[in-house]
Scaffold this motif. Sequence first.
Motif, PDB file in Angstrom:
ATOM      1  N   MET A   1       6.178   7.216   5.259  1.00 12.10           N
ATOM      2  CA  MET A   1       6.285   6.238   5.321  1.00 12.10           C
ATOM      3  C   MET A   1       7.231   5.000   4.583  1.00 12.10           C
ATOM      4  SD  MET A   1       2.502   3.685   6.388  1.00 12.10           S
ATOM      5  CE  MET A   1       2.016   5.114   6.957  1.00 12.10           C
ATOM      6  N   SER A   2       7.880   4.649   5.890  1.00  9.93           N
ATOM      7  CA  SER A   2       8.801   3.507   5.187  1.00  9.93           C
ATOM      8  C   SER A   2       7.930   1.644   4.889  1.00  9.93           C
ATOM      9  CB  SER A   2       9.664   2.721   5.975  1.00  9.93           C
ATOM     10  OG  SER A   2       9.069   2.318   7.640  1.00  9.93           O
ATOM     11  N   TYR A   3       8.451   1.061   4.248  1.00  4.09           N
ATOM     12  CA  TYR A   3       7.449   0.169   3.947  1.00  4.09           C
ATOM     13  C   TYR A   3       7.524  -0.920   5.265  1.00  4.09           C
ATOM     14  CZ  TYR A   3       6.376  -5.006   2.215  1.00  4.09           C
ATOM     15  OH  TYR A   3       5.903  -5.926   1.956  1.00  4.09           O
ATOM     16  N   GLU A   4       8.317  -0.800   6.493  1.00  4.47           N
ATOM     17  CA  GLU A   4       7.057  -1.526   7.355  1.00  4.47           C
ATOM     18  C   GLU A   4       6.331  -0.755   8.362  1.00  4.47           C
ATOM     19  OE1 GLU A   4      11.037  -0.249   6.624  1.00  4.47           O
ATOM     20  OE2 GLU A   4      11.339  -2.432   6.256  1.00  4.47           O
ATOM     21  N   GLU A   5       6.551   0.482   8.408  1.00  6.55           N
ATOM     22  CA  GLU A   5       5.408   1.284   8.620  1.00  6.55           C
ATOM     23  C   GLU A   5       4.156   1.359   7.730  1.00  6.55           C
ATOM     24  OE1 GLU A   5       7.037   5.901  10.359  1.00  6.55           O
ATOM     25  OE2 GLU A   5       7.634   4.613   7.994  1.00  6.55           O
ATOM     26  N   SER A   6       4.844   1.511   6.848  1.00  9.07           N
ATOM     27  CA  SER A   6       3.151   0.710   6.055  1.00  9.07           C
ATOM     28  C   SER A   6       2.460  -0.931   5.774  1.00  9.07           C
ATOM     29  CB  SER A   6       3.126   0.882   4.145  1.00  9.07           C
ATOM     30  OG  SER A   6       4.326  -0.024   4.031  1.00  9.07           O
ATOM     31  N   GLN A   7       3.325  -1.155   6.526  1.00  6.83           N
ATOM     32  CA  GLN A   7       2.833  -2.824   6.256  1.00  6.83           C
ATOM     33  C   GLN A   7       2.442  -3.061   7.853  1.00  6.83           C
ATOM     34  OE1 GLN A   7       2.918  -5.160   4.597  1.00  6.83           O
ATOM     35  NE2 GLN A   7       2.945  -3.480   3.051  1.00  6.83           N
ATOM     36  N   ARG A   8       2.479  -2.111   8.928  1.00  2.00           N
ATOM     37  CA  ARG A   8       1.922  -1.991  10.379  1.00  2.00           C
ATOM     38  C   ARG A   8       0.575  -1.887  10.094  1.00  2.00           C
ATOM     39  NH1 ARG A   8       1.768   1.377  13.225  1.00  2.00           N
ATOM     40  NH2 ARG A   8       2.375   3.036  12.670  1.00  2.00           N
ATOM     41  N   VAL A   9       0.671  -0.492   9.473  1.00  3.24           N
ATOM     42  CA  VAL A   9      -0.415   0.210   9.247  1.00  3.24           C
ATOM     43  C   VAL A   9      -1.484  -0.632   8.803  1.00  3.24           C
ATOM     44  CG1 VAL A   9      -2.183   1.936   8.315  1.00  3.24           C
ATOM     45  CG2 VAL A   9      -0.066   2.391   9.157  1.00  3.24           C
ATOM     46  N   TYR A  10      -1.790  -1.202   7.401  1.00  6.22           N
ATOM     47  CA  TYR A  10      -2.177  -2.489   6.881  1.00  6.22           C
ATOM     48  C   TYR A  10      -2.705  -2.908   7.768  1.00  6.22           C
ATOM     49  CZ  TYR A  10      -1.389  -0.573   2.654  1.00  6.22           C
ATOM     50  OH  TYR A  10      -0.945  -0.209   0.855  1.00  6.22           O
TER      51      TYR A  10
END
Length: 139
Positions: A1-10
């Motif tokens: 998972m990319s950083y951007e994806e993980s931030q969206r999930v968070y």
Amino acid sequence: MSYEESQRVYREVIAEFRANAGKLSGPYAQFDVLLLTTGAEHRTVPIGYARDGDRLFVFAADNGRENGPNWYHELLAEPRAEVEVGTDRWPVIASVAQGAERKRLWDSRIGEWEFLNEMQNAVAWEIPVVILTPVRRED
């Protein structure tokens, strides 16, 4: 998972947490999750936790990534943080469990969180166990 994806999930998990008094759905429904706010920029992340008396503890596993999670490094630099559990919010001081205490806390979760052993076995470094001790508010 990319950083951007993980931030969206968070962001999605944090919004659900706050909208539902700390209750989550989907893959997070089976875990006790807190929100941890750290650092000068007050970054908030959802993390699975367990209790040890009046203290909480979390694992800085970061899915086995070599450098560990950013929140862990922020706590090492500045151990004062804030947690949210359900609708309650309070300040904490973070410390890293060592020796027999780390083993006791680690072992207390392995029965339910077997994925921690899988992560530990996949990395060369010891996954930190971080204790979050409540700070008594001055009146």
